[in-house]
Design a protein around this motif. Sequence first.
Motif, PDB file in Angstrom:
ATOM      1  N   PRO A 138       5.938  44.073  79.482  1.00  0.00           N
ATOM      2  CA  PRO A 138       5.029  45.058  79.469  1.00  0.00           C
ATOM      3  C   PRO A 138       5.109  45.890  78.124  1.00  0.00           C
ATOM      4  O   PRO A 138       3.930  46.313  77.559  1.00  0.00           O
ATOM      5  CB  PRO A 138       5.924  45.956  80.637  1.00  0.00           C
ATOM      6  N   LEU A 139       6.210  45.971  77.448  1.00  0.00           N
ATOM      7  CA  LEU A 139       5.951  46.483  76.279  1.00  0.00           C
ATOM      8  C   LEU A 139       5.293  45.906  75.242  1.00  0.00           C
ATOM      9  O   LEU A 139       4.599  46.347  74.388  1.00  0.00           O
ATOM     10  CB  LEU A 139       7.646  46.628  75.499  1.00  0.00           C
ATOM     11  N   GLY A 140       5.468  44.441  74.994  1.00  0.00           N
ATOM     12  CA  GLY A 140       4.695  43.681  74.439  1.00  0.00           C
ATOM     13  C   GLY A 140       3.187  43.764  74.630  1.00  0.00           C
ATOM     14  O   GLY A 140       2.155  43.959  73.720  1.00  0.00           O
ATOM     15  N   ILE A 141       2.658  44.041  76.044  1.00  0.00           N
ATOM     16  CA  ILE A 141       1.191  44.338  76.398  1.00  0.00           C
ATOM     17  C   ILE A 141       0.756  45.527  75.703  1.00  0.00           C
ATOM     18  O   ILE A 141      -0.191  45.582  74.997  1.00  0.00           O
ATOM     19  CB  ILE A 141       1.062  44.152  77.733  1.00  0.00           C
ATOM     20  N   PHE A 142       1.751  46.630  75.705  1.00  0.00           N
ATOM     21  CA  PHE A 142       1.401  47.850  75.306  1.00  0.00           C
ATOM     22  C   PHE A 142       1.163  47.835  73.718  1.00  0.00           C
ATOM     23  O   PHE A 142       0.107  48.635  73.088  1.00  0.00           O
ATOM     24  CB  PHE A 142       2.216  49.112  75.667  1.00  0.00           C
ATOM     25  N   CYS A 143       2.164  47.190  73.107  1.00  0.00           N
ATOM     26  CA  CYS A 143       2.121  46.688  71.796  1.00  0.00           C
ATOM     27  C   CYS A 143       0.660  46.117  71.075  1.00  0.00           C
ATOM     28  O   CYS A 143       0.243  46.555  70.075  1.00  0.00           O
ATOM     29  CB  CYS A 143       3.368  46.082  71.050  1.00  0.00           C
ATOM     30  N   GLY A 144       0.413  45.251  72.081  1.00  0.00           N
ATOM     31  CA  GLY A 144      -0.856  44.400  71.729  1.00  0.00           C
ATOM     32  C   GLY A 144      -1.925  45.189  71.783  1.00  0.00           C
ATOM     33  O   GLY A 144      -3.231  45.023  70.919  1.00  0.00           O
ATOM     34  N   LEU A 145      -2.060  46.145  72.763  1.00  0.00           N
ATOM     35  CA  LEU A 145      -3.263  46.841  73.204  1.00  0.00           C
ATOM     36  C   LEU A 145      -3.438  48.105  72.041  1.00  0.00           C
ATOM     37  O   LEU A 145      -4.482  48.380  71.867  1.00  0.00           O
ATOM     38  CB  LEU A 145      -3.255  47.485  74.536  1.00  0.00           C
ATOM     39  N   SER A 146      -2.346  48.828  71.709  1.00  0.00           N
ATOM     40  CA  SER A 146      -2.559  50.005  70.952  1.00  0.00           C
ATOM     41  C   SER A 146      -1.783  49.636  69.604  1.00  0.00           C
ATOM     42  O   SER A 146      -0.692  49.441  69.584  1.00  0.00           O
ATOM     43  CB  SER A 146      -2.101  50.943  71.663  1.00  0.00           C
ATOM     44  N   ASN A 147      -2.679  49.700  68.260  1.00  0.00           N
ATOM     45  CA  ASN A 147      -2.379  49.958  67.218  1.00  0.00           C
ATOM     46  C   ASN A 147      -0.855  51.038  67.076  1.00  0.00           C
ATOM     47  O   ASN A 147       0.253  50.959  66.412  1.00  0.00           O
ATOM     48  CB  ASN A 147      -3.379  50.188  66.203  1.00  0.00           C
ATOM     49  N   ASN A 190       5.937  38.116  70.469  1.00  0.00           N
ATOM     50  CA  ASN A 190       4.681  37.123  70.741  1.00  0.00           C
ATOM     51  C   ASN A 190       3.766  37.718  71.822  1.00  0.00           C
ATOM     52  O   ASN A 190       2.645  37.409  71.616  1.00  0.00           O
ATOM     53  CB  ASN A 190       5.464  35.835  71.340  1.00  0.00           C
ATOM     54  N   THR A 191       4.296  38.353  72.929  1.00  0.00           N
ATOM     55  CA  THR A 191       3.256  39.171  73.753  1.00  0.00           C
ATOM     56  C   THR A 191       2.164  39.938  72.974  1.00  0.00           C
ATOM     57  O   THR A 191       1.132  39.929  73.111  1.00  0.00           O
ATOM     58  CB  THR A 191       3.866  39.643  74.763  1.00  0.00           C
ATOM     59  N   ALA A 192       2.912  40.649  72.136  1.00  0.00           N
ATOM     60  CA  ALA A 192       1.890  41.698  71.571  1.00  0.00           C
ATOM     61  C   ALA A 192       1.187  40.835  70.536  1.00  0.00           C
ATOM     62  O   ALA A 192       0.010  41.148  70.509  1.00  0.00           O
ATOM     63  CB  ALA A 192       2.971  42.489  70.614  1.00  0.00           C
ATOM     64  N   LEU A 193       1.533  39.806  69.893  1.00  0.00           N
ATOM     65  CA  LEU A 193       0.806  38.998  69.307  1.00  0.00           C
ATOM     66  C   LEU A 193      -0.542  38.368  69.964  1.00  0.00           C
ATOM     67  O   LEU A 193      -1.666  38.293  69.651  1.00  0.00           O
ATOM     68  CB  LEU A 193       1.395  38.025  68.390  1.00  0.00           C
ATOM     69  N   GLY A 194      -0.180  37.711  71.062  1.00  0.00           N
ATOM     70  CA  GLY A 194      -0.840  37.321  71.950  1.00  0.00           C
ATOM     71  C   GLY A 194      -2.022  38.177  72.560  1.00  0.00           C
ATOM     72  O   GLY A 194      -3.284  37.988  72.194  1.00  0.00           O
ATOM     73  N   VAL A 195      -1.674  39.435  72.954  1.00  0.00           N
ATOM     74  CA  VAL A 195      -2.724  40.253  73.307  1.00  0.00           C
ATOM     75  C   VAL A 195      -3.510  40.738  72.155  1.00  0.00           C
ATOM     76  O   VAL A 195      -4.606  41.141  72.512  1.00  0.00           O
ATOM     77  CB  VAL A 195      -1.877  41.499  74.028  1.00  0.00           C
ATOM     78  N   ALA A 196      -2.986  40.887  71.151  1.00  0.00           N
ATOM     79  CA  ALA A 196      -3.822  41.520  69.924  1.00  0.00           C
ATOM     80  C   ALA A 196      -4.623  40.516  69.363  1.00  0.00           C
ATOM     81  O   ALA A 196      -5.843  40.779  68.610  1.00  0.00           O
ATOM     82  CB  ALA A 196      -2.908  41.891  68.637  1.00  0.00           C
ATOM     83  N   SER A 197      -4.485  39.192  69.625  1.00  0.00           N
ATOM     84  CA  SER A 197      -5.419  38.154  68.743  1.00  0.00           C
ATOM     85  C   SER A 197      -6.130  37.508  69.905  1.00  0.00           C
ATOM     86  O   SER A 197      -6.232  36.327  69.700  1.00  0.00           O
ATOM     87  CB  SER A 197      -4.447  37.193  68.080  1.00  0.00           C
ATOM     88  N   VAL A 198      -6.690  38.403  70.889  1.00  0.00           N
ATOM     89  CA  VAL A 198      -7.538  37.613  71.748  1.00  0.00           C
ATOM     90  C   VAL A 198      -8.894  36.969  71.155  1.00  0.00           C
ATOM     91  O   VAL A 198      -9.166  37.983  70.159  1.00  0.00           O
ATOM     92  CB  VAL A 198      -7.959  38.401  73.026  1.00  0.00           C
ATOM     93  N   ASP A 199      -9.367  36.197  71.453  1.00  0.00           N
ATOM     94  CA  ASP A 199     -10.704  35.616  70.951  1.00  0.00           C
ATOM     95  C   ASP A 199     -11.624  36.646  70.861  1.00  0.00           C
ATOM     96  O   ASP A 199     -12.052  37.194  71.687  1.00  0.00           O
ATOM     97  CB  ASP A 199     -11.204  34.166  71.674  1.00  0.00           C
TER      98      ASP A 199
END
Lengths: 286, 371
Positions: free
Chosen positions: B180-189, B253-262
């Motif tokens: 969950p933290l990774g997802i939030f990190c990826g979604l919001s700068n 990695n989760t943050a990276l994955g969410v942030a780097s969506v195609d």
Amino acid sequence: MSEFIDLVNLVKIYKTPKGDAVIVDGFNLKMNQGEFVSIIGHSGCGKTTVLSMTAGLLEKSGGNVVVDKKEVAGPGPDRAVVFQAPNLLPWMSTLNNVMLGVNQVYPHASKKERHQICEYFLNIVGLGDSMHKMPNELSGGMQQRVGIARALALKPKMLLLDEPFGKLDSLTRMDLQDILIKILDKNQMTTMMVTHDVDEAIYLSDRIVMMTNGPAAKVGEILEIPFEKPRTRSEILEDPRYYELRGRLLSFLEEQDHKKKEFKPKAKIEKPADEPDDNSEIKKSA
Amino acid sequence: MSIKQKILNGLDIAGLPAFKPIVLLLSGENPPEQINSILKFIVVPIIAFGVFLVMWWAVASNIETKYGNVPTPKEVAKEAGSLIDAHNESRQKAKDFYIKQGEKAKSYEEKAAGFTQQALAAATPEEKTKLEKRAAKMEKMATKTKNRKYAETPTYFDQIVTSLKTVFAGFLIASAIAIPLGIFCGLSNVFMAAMNPLIQVFKPVSPLAWLPIVMIIVGALYTTDPREAWFEKSFISSAITVALCSLWPTLVNTALGVASVDKDHINVARVLKLGTFTRIFKIMLPSSLPYMFAGLRISLSVGWMVLIAAEMLAQNPGLGKFVWDMFQNGSSQTLAQIMVAVFTIGSIGFLLDRIMIILQKLVSFDSVVSA
């Protein structure tokens, strides 16, 4: 017929450290309802930039996009886009890829109705029996057909095609052109297509907009295609006017090519990421 | 699809493509080429392992320690055998104990039944109550016997099981926090910027530094009566330490994955005007799954590595404690036993990694899995 789509003075400027790079400078186009307009020009001239601004995916530096008497800002399902790559979501079945959009546009329809809508549009692109396949099980042409079905299923006011067949082999491309022209004959959808394939443009369009070379590209000439619709490929190829039209398009493009060689821009223009970077040749083969 | 193709796909998914030539050879497909690749990718690794054993052998017999010579591979293998024997012996003892216990309980029950019978036939009421009391006593003895547990010292395999339980508990805690933290990190700068200093500072901290803190805090908060508690304190401390050290790769990695969506997929979402919820669950999460699982895989292997250290210090009855106890024993088998533990730890780590590779391949949508 009134103007259904009005693109007024579209401008795109990128700020670079060496000053402003003007990609598109005052692009004007009025389109009637149900009209098919192709935009043709050399690679990097800003065709895709115009289309992206119309779709709302790219921010305009100036100008307005008016759809059905309403000015629009930002992207929306009223202007459905078929991208150059199919851009299907690889973790969803074909059906669900189409369903994703249908769910947005028909939020009040029952599940069964939505399913029927998806099925209908997949059928008209000839993929009724591949509904439950995953995108990676489909060929490139089939994937692009799903992309078309997804766009059509949105019941858009305008269909934007961004070199939709550019990545396909020539046989598949002709196949898809035939499918597209059949669908459009039936549905009368206002369509803007970016292409650099001269024959494709003539076959599909009511008008062809030729863009001058960038920087500061704008509408160079507009060519009316007089062929009656519905059309068939063989009829058009037999028509003597076909070669005249083709000649005019090619000579315009060649002219632009010469100008390009004379004019060397000082600052290297930063192209938007979705603009193909290769200076690929205009397809001259029939 | 043919069985052969299925096996080949299975090997691919399991990350064991080296064994594909064997299948192909058995099906008679281009034998010279298959034999060539078997030689290259199966025989050569076996030879390399053999060379390692020989070198070990040569070196080991020359090093004298206070516990005797460094054990040779053979001695280590023998020690592994004796650990297995000890396990079987202990299990047999336990079995015998429970059989005996059953017999004993049964005899008590029989006696109780006997007294009850006599009580029914008793002449006087006094005698009847006396017999009934006796019967009740015998019954009590019987249940008491039945409930008695065999005081078994944990065998080597019990310790492996404890270690696995601990590492999975830690891994689950880590995933529950990191994803969950990774997802939030990826979604919001902004969220990422807020988390970044914490991540950067805590990521490199060794488990040995976390453990005392965790033990003290767990000691203060976990005050349930040890007899009623579901988990032992040492188990919780080790698991939390594992979680603290292993959550970072998953988070990053989760943050990276969410942030780097195609970008193209984002464009699709924009054209369709998908709501935030749909955008996250239909586009961002699925597309970041491969990254997430790559992170989980690293997390699990870090967790397994950290666990041994944590168990040593926390005295959680697992492999780490086993190594520590053997070290403290200082018998002539010490080194051999620790080496058995080293190989066990290595093999289990390898196995866990394989499992994660398989999971990772199953969630990555462009692989061969669709078949």
